[in-house]
Scaffold this active site. Sequence first.
Site, PDB file in Angstrom:
ATOM      1  N   ASP A 211     -63.264-102.569  35.531  1.00 39.27           N
ATOM      2  CA  ASP A 211     -61.837-102.600  35.188  1.00 39.27           C
ATOM      3  C   ASP A 211     -61.603-102.393  33.688  1.00 39.27           C
ATOM      4  OD1 ASP A 211     -59.151-102.867  35.651  1.00 39.27           O
ATOM      5  OD2 ASP A 211     -59.176-105.053  35.751  1.00 39.27           O
TER       6      ASP A 211
ATOM      7  N   ASN B  22     -55.467 -97.855  44.997  1.00 39.36           N
ATOM      8  CA  ASN B  22     -55.442 -96.859  43.912  1.00 39.36           C
ATOM      9  C   ASN B  22     -54.769 -95.535  44.314  1.00 39.36           C
ATOM     10  OD1 ASN B  22     -58.639 -97.864  42.442  1.00 39.36           O
ATOM     11  ND2 ASN B  22     -56.558 -98.501  41.901  1.00 39.36           N
TER      12      ASN B  22
HETATM   13  C1  FPP Z   1     -60.103 -99.575  36.830  1.00 35.70           C
HETATM   14  O1  FPP Z   1     -59.565 -99.447  35.535  1.00 35.70           O
HETATM   15  C2  FPP Z   1     -60.957 -98.438  37.101  1.00 35.70           C
HETATM   16  C3  FPP Z   1     -60.756 -97.529  38.098  1.00 35.70           C
HETATM   17  C4  FPP Z   1     -59.617 -97.610  39.037  1.00 35.70           C
HETATM   18  C5  FPP Z   1     -61.633 -96.377  38.288  1.00 35.70           C
HETATM   19  C6  FPP Z   1     -63.057 -96.559  37.880  1.00 35.70           C
HETATM   20  C7  FPP Z   1     -63.640 -95.216  37.656  1.00 35.70           C
HETATM   21  C8  FPP Z   1     -64.614 -94.905  36.793  1.00 35.70           C
HETATM   22  C9  FPP Z   1     -65.344 -95.896  36.031  1.00 35.70           C
HETATM   23  C10 FPP Z   1     -65.012 -93.473  36.580  1.00 35.70           C
HETATM   24  C11 FPP Z   1     -65.371 -92.704  37.786  1.00 35.70           C
HETATM   25  C12 FPP Z   1     -66.358 -93.388  38.637  1.00 35.70           C
HETATM   26  C13 FPP Z   1     -67.596 -92.940  38.951  1.00 35.70           C
HETATM   27  C14 FPP Z   1     -68.462 -93.717  39.864  1.00 35.70           C
HETATM   28  C15 FPP Z   1     -68.132 -91.689  38.409  1.00 35.70           C
HETATM   29  P1  FPP Z   1     -58.002 -99.309  35.368  1.00 35.70           P
HETATM   30  O2  FPP Z   1     -57.663 -97.873  35.349  1.00 35.70           O
HETATM   31  O3  FPP Z   1     -57.312-100.095  36.442  1.00 35.70           O
HETATM   32  O4  FPP Z   1     -57.770 -99.955  33.975  1.00 35.70           O
HETATM   33  P2  FPP Z   1     -56.506-100.796  33.501  1.00 35.70           P
HETATM   34  O5  FPP Z   1     -56.510-102.063  34.324  1.00 35.70           O
HETATM   35  O6  FPP Z   1     -56.800-101.049  32.071  1.00 35.70           O
HETATM   36  O7  FPP Z   1     -55.304 -99.950  33.735  1.00 35.70           O
END
Ligand code: FPP
Length: 247
Positions: A21, A69
């Site tokens: 996250d 998501n």
């Molecule tokens: C949460 O952070 C993260 C995600 C919804 C996506 C995670 C994806 C990656 C790490 C990259 C792609 C994955 C792979 C396996 C190649 P957020 O966007 O909710 O962050 P925030 O809470 O700060 O908005």
Amino acid sequence: MGAAPQVEISQVPVHVAIVMDGNGRWAEERKRPRLFGHKAGVASVRAVVEAAREIGVRHLTLYAFSTENWKRPKIEVKGLMALLKSYLQSEVETMLKNDIRLCCLGQQERLPTEVRETLTAVINATAGCSAMTLNLALSYGGRNEIMQAVRALAEKCVAGELSVSDLDEALLSDHLYTRGQPDPDLFIRTSGEHRLSNFLLWQSSYAELYFTDLKWPDFGRDQFLEAVADYGRRQRRFGKTGAQLRK
Ligand code: FPP
């Protein structure tokens, strides 16, 4: 593989699950689009997969995309799917070299065709690997997973393949995406949030929880090893007393 761990690791968890996250906030802090954070997050994925394999973790589960998501802006969903595809394409050789088997937990049928095809190709190519299983949770939701398992069991009961008295925890576990894999020992969440967010709800009953304020792009090899070292300092009692465990 990387340099020797700098922290003392007394006990290696068999299964580590991670809620990656904070990518969006990491990017916003830098006045960049959210996708910039997700791109930076891919480097953390690479570092953590490598470190986990190196210290002997047998199962690593990464929450890459939840059922919720899909509600994000189209451009972000599209960008995440593109990142995922390019990650899979660029990593397959390393996975084979490091004997890593790829699995997917979640509703694969909801993924865009070209992501699904790439995913299937990498899953098939690495099917014979056995040193570590890398589970990518994609379009994954814990309640949805339990619900579809309950439905499958109910259908088997109706068809006469099972009777209600056969139903037990092991059978339910066998109908989850994680069938055949052990439950997580260590559950990590980055970015200062203290929530499970519908991740591995059934499987994490006895997982040790580890929270860090670091946002996912700032979580790399050293931070992962520190989380594992912290796990090694915990006493897991599984409902028993400390005295019982010392016997
Ligand atoms: C949460 O952070 C993260 C995600 C919804 C996506 C995670 C994806 C990656 C790490 C990259 C792609 C994955 C792979 C396996 C190649 P957020 O966007 O909710 O962050 P925030 O809470 O700060 O908005």
